[in-house]
Design an enzyme around this catalytic site. Sequence first.
Site, PDB file in Angstrom:
ATOM      1  N   ASP A 206      10.277 -21.421 -28.739  1.00 48.78           N
ATOM      2  CA  ASP A 206      11.158 -22.474 -28.025  1.00 48.78           C
ATOM      3  C   ASP A 206      11.765 -23.488 -28.873  1.00 48.78           C
ATOM      4  O   ASP A 206      11.783 -24.609 -28.770  1.00 48.78           O
ATOM      5  CB  ASP A 206       9.829 -23.589 -27.384  1.00 48.78           C
ATOM      6  N   GLU A 450       0.528 -19.505 -31.720  1.00 50.33           N
ATOM      7  CA  GLU A 450       0.326 -19.056 -30.532  1.00 50.33           C
ATOM      8  C   GLU A 450       0.870 -17.636 -30.232  1.00 50.33           C
ATOM      9  O   GLU A 450       1.250 -17.379 -29.362  1.00 50.33           O
ATOM     10  CB  GLU A 450       0.892 -19.990 -29.434  1.00 50.33           C
ATOM     11  N   TYR A 503      -1.413 -28.652 -23.854  1.00 50.06           N
ATOM     12  CA  TYR A 503      -0.494 -29.574 -22.825  1.00 50.06           C
ATOM     13  C   TYR A 503      -1.070 -30.018 -21.365  1.00 50.06           C
ATOM     14  O   TYR A 503      -0.247 -29.963 -20.433  1.00 50.06           O
ATOM     15  CB  TYR A 503       0.899 -29.094 -22.758  1.00 50.06           C
ATOM     16  N   GLU A 539      -0.934 -29.470 -31.446  1.00 51.09           N
ATOM     17  CA  GLU A 539       0.089 -30.032 -30.424  1.00 51.09           C
ATOM     18  C   GLU A 539      -0.490 -30.688 -29.226  1.00 51.09           C
ATOM     19  O   GLU A 539      -1.360 -30.266 -28.489  1.00 51.09           O
ATOM     20  CB  GLU A 539       0.825 -28.925 -30.139  1.00 51.09           C
TER      21      GLU A 539
HETATM   22  C1  GCB Z   1       4.104 -25.148 -27.709  1.00 49.77           C
HETATM   23  C2  GCB Z   1       4.812 -24.306 -28.668  1.00 49.77           C
HETATM   24  C3  GCB Z   1       5.902 -25.117 -29.173  1.00 49.77           C
HETATM   25  C4  GCB Z   1       6.755 -25.491 -27.886  1.00 49.77           C
HETATM   26  C5  GCB Z   1       5.931 -26.482 -27.095  1.00 49.77           C
HETATM   27  C6  GCB Z   1       6.442 -26.954 -25.863  1.00 49.77           C
HETATM   28  O1  GCB Z   1       3.006 -24.737 -27.295  1.00 49.77           O
HETATM   29  O2  GCB Z   1       4.037 -24.113 -29.927  1.00 49.77           O
HETATM   30  O3  GCB Z   1       6.802 -24.081 -29.934  1.00 49.77           O
HETATM   31  O4  GCB Z   1       8.021 -26.228 -28.127  1.00 49.77           O
HETATM   32  O5  GCB Z   1       4.625 -25.669 -26.681  1.00 49.77           O
HETATM   33  O6  GCB Z   1       7.097 -27.972 -25.745  1.00 49.77           O
HETATM   34  O7  GCB Z   1       6.506 -26.303 -24.748  1.00 49.77           O
END
Ligand code: GCB
Length: 650
Positions: A206, A450, A503, A539
């Site tokens: 990403d 990941e 997330y 994250e």
């Molecule tokens: C993740 C990734 C990261 C992305 C992020 C997102 O899990 O490790 O590279 O940018 O999510 O914002 O979706």
Amino acid sequence: MGPGQACTWTALGPLLWGCALALQGGMLYPRESPSRERKELDGLWSFRADFSDNRRQGFEQQWYRRPLRESGPTLDMPVPSSFNDVGQDARLRSFVGWVWYEREAALPQRWSQDLDTRVVLRIGSAHYYAIVWVNGVHVAEHEGGHLPFEADISKLVQSGPLSSCRITIAINNTLTPHTLPPGTIQYKTDTSKYPKGYFVQDIKFDFFNYAGLHRPVLLYTTPTAYIDDITVTTGMDQDTGLVNYQVFVQGSEHFQLEVCLRDEEGKVVAEGTGGRGQLQVPSANLWWPYLMHEHPAYLYSLEVKLTAQTAAGPASDFYTLPVGIRTVAVTESQFLINGKPFYFHGVNKHEDADIRGKGFDWSLLMKDFNLLRWLGANSFRTSHYPYAEEVMQLCDRYGIVVIDECPGVGIVLPESFGNVSLQHHLEVMEELVRRDKNHPAVVMWSVANEPASSLKPAGYYFKTVIAHTKTLDPSRPVTFVTNSNYAADLGVPYVDVICVNSYYSWYHDYGHLEVIQLQLATQFDTWYRAYQKPVIQSEYGAETIAGFHQDPPLMFSEEYQKSLLEQYHSVLDQKRKEYVVGELIWNFADFMTNQTPARVLGNKKGIFTRQRQPKSAAFLLRERYWKLANETRYHRSVVKSQCLGNSLFP
Ligand code: GCB
């Protein structure tokens, strides 16, 4: 080796990599010393993208043989910088294939006349595959965009009456299932929809695949008998600091080595001789992270002097390495630095900015470090690739702790778990450890982010990469970063610390902030129960368009980002009393990605905008990080002493 032999080019263009790199020699950062000089080659280079159908015209016409301008029209291109966003040509922004850089360098006369001088060309980063010629002669090839490589060009520059040399660098940004990061080229063959020969690069990570000469390019000299590499590890015995050193020499079999360690005042605190040994520093000043000590980031200087016998007589080489004395250890539930529990309150970053893309820039770097310190961040992860050496040096100097990650991101295809990829991954870890092993700021290696590690070969693959990394550097823990959704992750059993991304209320249960606490608590308990290892929330975050406001909070507003963070923080506050040892926000700043319907001019999960201006969440996080620093027993007086001008602690 010619370019045609180095790699296999499919009929339509992009590369299949088949070239294994043998790692040779050290990769000491080029520093000036009484025996070493540097010449920076940053500035404007001539540039040409090969827009031919098969992208091979440059090789067919041997553009490296003559000045590039004689091959056709060239552009002025700044170095360091990505080439993508500098111009107005949309074709260049999304270009896939070979681009050519060229620059003439005037050499000091003694470099070309003194045969006891070794002249080295060093390229900080060329993304992704690079071939280098000097005066039309092939001198180096390198795979991988985030680590430096070098070529000894002494013979070339000393072979005739030369006052300058022409450096040509061809760079290919094509990613394949076996590159790190991987990618695929998709050929669009439906001629009712696409022109003949149409292809696009597909990636599963990403961030935008910026390309070019991203970091400084320079020439430096050493004597022909020289200090090739130094490895330092440190320890403590009561209050005596232990500095174990090993020095590798090239160019002579008959030599003496003297080492001396100086403190910050320049006073000699320990001395030794020979290629390996241990220096003992009574009442040592330890290297402490930012906000953990009244004098964080204490650095000694290890001065190494080589005296060698060469055919031309005795020669000396001098190299000075900054050394921080500190220990790192991991228990079932703690991460210890100098024997004290360390809690990562920090960020994930990207090398990313307007116009320059991934190009190194001192002003940007200082701004970022000033923001990190303003925020009260004590750490970051180099998501998702190694950062510039100058970044790592500043981390050493400011006490910012680093989880150093290799470019193992977006590994999802079954082909990317085969032997070719594995071999390359091992080599990249070797290059990374070789480059960063002496940085006290680096406390852990991360081998991937990941990966699809529920795929069957992933267990063997990551077991091998992690074991190899531990052999390369037994002094640091190793991790890889998983996702809360990957319950069947086959790599996690081999890590020392569990790093997990999640997330909640962003990619799941959109808009439902009320489920975060339950889901996050379940995540932590599940991972800890399964492995009894410390856990880092590596994250978490929410997409936020600066200036969007909604109350009650709605997705994409600044209020939603703040509320989401607060929900995470209340669980983190419980679990950090048990086994959670860190929290790293995603992301420090907004950054560019590929164009997709899910991204608005890039990923907007930054707490700062791409221009480094704070969103509301930055103030929330700042308050939290300073409080976290202040709460810890060892830190109280320290935070007070370091918060001059910080309104949180007037
Ligand atoms: C993740 C990734 C990261 C992305 C992020 C997102 O899990 O490790 O590279 O940018 O999510 O914002 O979706």
